[in-house]
Design a protein around this motif. Structure first.
Motif, PDB file in Angstrom:
ATOM      1  N   ALA A  86      50.726  35.420  19.486  1.00 32.51           N
ATOM      2  CA  ALA A  86      51.618  34.340  19.925  1.00 32.51           C
ATOM      3  C   ALA A  86      52.709  34.081  18.880  1.00 32.51           C
ATOM      4  O   ALA A  86      53.870  33.856  19.242  1.00 32.51           O
ATOM      5  CB  ALA A  86      50.823  33.063  20.188  1.00 32.51           C
ATOM      6  N   LEU A  87      52.348  34.119  17.603  1.00 29.12           N
ATOM      7  CA  LEU A  87      53.347  33.902  16.552  1.00 29.12           C
ATOM      8  C   LEU A  87      54.411  34.997  16.572  1.00 29.12           C
ATOM      9  O   LEU A  87      55.610  34.706  16.447  1.00 29.12           O
ATOM     10  CB  LEU A  87      52.672  33.828  15.179  1.00 29.12           C
ATOM     11  N   ALA A  88      53.998  36.246  16.751  1.00 23.72           N
ATOM     12  CA  ALA A  88      54.965  37.340  16.822  1.00 23.72           C
ATOM     13  C   ALA A  88      55.883  37.180  18.028  1.00 23.72           C
ATOM     14  O   ALA A  88      57.098  37.381  17.938  1.00 23.72           O
ATOM     15  CB  ALA A  88      54.232  38.685  16.882  1.00 23.72           C
ATOM     16  N   GLN A  89      55.306  36.778  19.169  1.00 25.61           N
ATOM     17  CA  GLN A  89      56.118  36.553  20.367  1.00 25.61           C
ATOM     18  C   GLN A  89      57.074  35.386  20.175  1.00 25.61           C
ATOM     19  O   GLN A  89      58.211  35.418  20.651  1.00 25.61           O
ATOM     20  CB  GLN A  89      55.222  36.303  21.576  1.00 25.61           C
ATOM     21  N   ALA A  90      56.605  34.352  19.475  1.00 25.47           N
ATOM     22  CA  ALA A  90      57.466  33.185  19.241  1.00 25.47           C
ATOM     23  C   ALA A  90      58.689  33.564  18.421  1.00 25.47           C
ATOM     24  O   ALA A  90      59.801  33.110  18.708  1.00 25.47           O
ATOM     25  CB  ALA A  90      56.670  32.078  18.553  1.00 25.47           C
ATOM     26  N   LEU A  91      58.502  34.397  17.414  1.00 19.49           N
ATOM     27  CA  LEU A  91      59.643  34.845  16.604  1.00 19.49           C
ATOM     28  C   LEU A  91      60.651  35.597  17.467  1.00 19.49           C
ATOM     29  O   LEU A  91      61.861  35.385  17.336  1.00 19.49           O
ATOM     30  CB  LEU A  91      59.180  35.730  15.453  1.00 19.49           C
ATOM     31  N   SER A  92      60.160  36.457  18.339  1.00 14.14           N
ATOM     32  CA  SER A  92      61.086  37.217  19.180  1.00 14.14           C
ATOM     33  C   SER A  92      61.673  36.364  20.303  1.00 14.14           C
ATOM     34  O   SER A  92      62.643  36.759  20.938  1.00 14.14           O
ATOM     35  CB  SER A  92      60.395  38.460  19.749  1.00 14.14           C
ATOM     36  N   SER A  93      61.103  35.177  20.520  1.00 13.99           N
ATOM     37  CA  SER A  93      61.595  34.272  21.568  1.00 13.99           C
ATOM     38  C   SER A  93      62.468  33.146  21.030  1.00 13.99           C
ATOM     39  O   SER A  93      62.873  32.267  21.790  1.00 13.99           O
ATOM     40  CB  SER A  93      60.406  33.662  22.321  1.00 13.99           C
ATOM     41  N   GLY A  94      62.709  33.136  19.727  1.00 11.10           N
ATOM     42  CA  GLY A  94      63.640  32.138  19.200  1.00 11.10           C
ATOM     43  C   GLY A  94      63.120  31.209  18.136  1.00 11.10           C
ATOM     44  O   GLY A  94      63.877  30.399  17.604  1.00 11.10           O
ATOM     45  N   ALA A  95      61.835  31.287  17.784  1.00 10.75           N
ATOM     46  CA  ALA A  95      61.347  30.472  16.668  1.00 10.75           C
ATOM     47  C   ALA A  95      61.953  31.012  15.373  1.00 10.75           C
ATOM     48  O   ALA A  95      62.228  32.210  15.254  1.00 10.75           O
ATOM     49  CB  ALA A  95      59.822  30.519  16.596  1.00 10.75           C
ATOM     50  N   ASP A  96      62.182  30.129  14.423  1.00  9.82           N
ATOM     51  CA  ASP A  96      62.789  30.531  13.154  1.00  9.82           C
ATOM     52  C   ASP A  96      61.771  30.966  12.115  1.00  9.82           C
ATOM     53  O   ASP A  96      62.097  31.711  11.194  1.00  9.82           O
ATOM     54  CB  ASP A  96      63.623  29.368  12.598  1.00  9.82           C
ATOM     55  N   ASP A  97      60.554  30.478  12.233  1.00 13.27           N
ATOM     56  CA  ASP A  97      59.513  30.814  11.274  1.00 13.27           C
ATOM     57  C   ASP A  97      58.171  30.557  11.934  1.00 13.27           C
ATOM     58  O   ASP A  97      58.092  29.882  12.972  1.00 13.27           O
ATOM     59  CB  ASP A  97      59.646  29.964  10.004  1.00 13.27           C
TER      60      ASP A  97
END
Length: 127
Positions: free
Chosen positions: A93-104
């Motif tokens: 989920a963290l890896a997907q969040a980064l590719s979806s627009g999370a900054d960190d």
């Protein structure tokens, strides 16, 4: 020193309290919201957008992808730090969040000190 405005979104009351207490102890951090839903953060911080939003990716009642999109629209200048448990699902989920627009991203358990460091890093970029 200017205050860094931070909002915490986590559906666990205990997790919110731990994050809230840790962030509130920092003199340069102003906690503008510590809430259990994205809509509450958007409403509570509508007058002055946060510099950093801490978003729990594992909330039972919300899809984090929808939450991330709503936060990007509501707080376009805010940096978003995604939180998830240090597990196979959480890391995915963290890896997907980064590719979806999370900054960190930060894996749980996370200390208040680590969260403050991440928030300050992004705050320094905006100040």
């Amino acid at each position: 020193m200017a205050s860094l405005r931070v909002a915490v979104i986590d559906d666990s009351a205990l997790a919110r309290k731990v994050l809230k207490d840790g962030l509130s102890a920092a003199e340069d951090v102003e906690l503008c919201a510590a809430v259990g839903a994205t809509a509450l953060a958007l409403a509570k911080c509508s007058d002055a957008s946060p510099d950093v939003v801490v978003l729990d990716l594992c909330m039972a009642e919300e899809d984090w992808r929808d939450s991330l999109a709503r936060l990007r629209k509501g707080f376009p200048r805010a940096r978003i730090v995604a939180l998830a448990h240090d597990s196979a699902d959480g890391r995915a989920a963290l890896a997907q969040a980064l590719s979806s627009g999370a900054d960190d991203t930060l894996a749980r358990p996370v200390s208040a000190a680590a969260l403050c460091v991440a928030a300050r890093r992004f705050g320094a970029e905006q100040l």
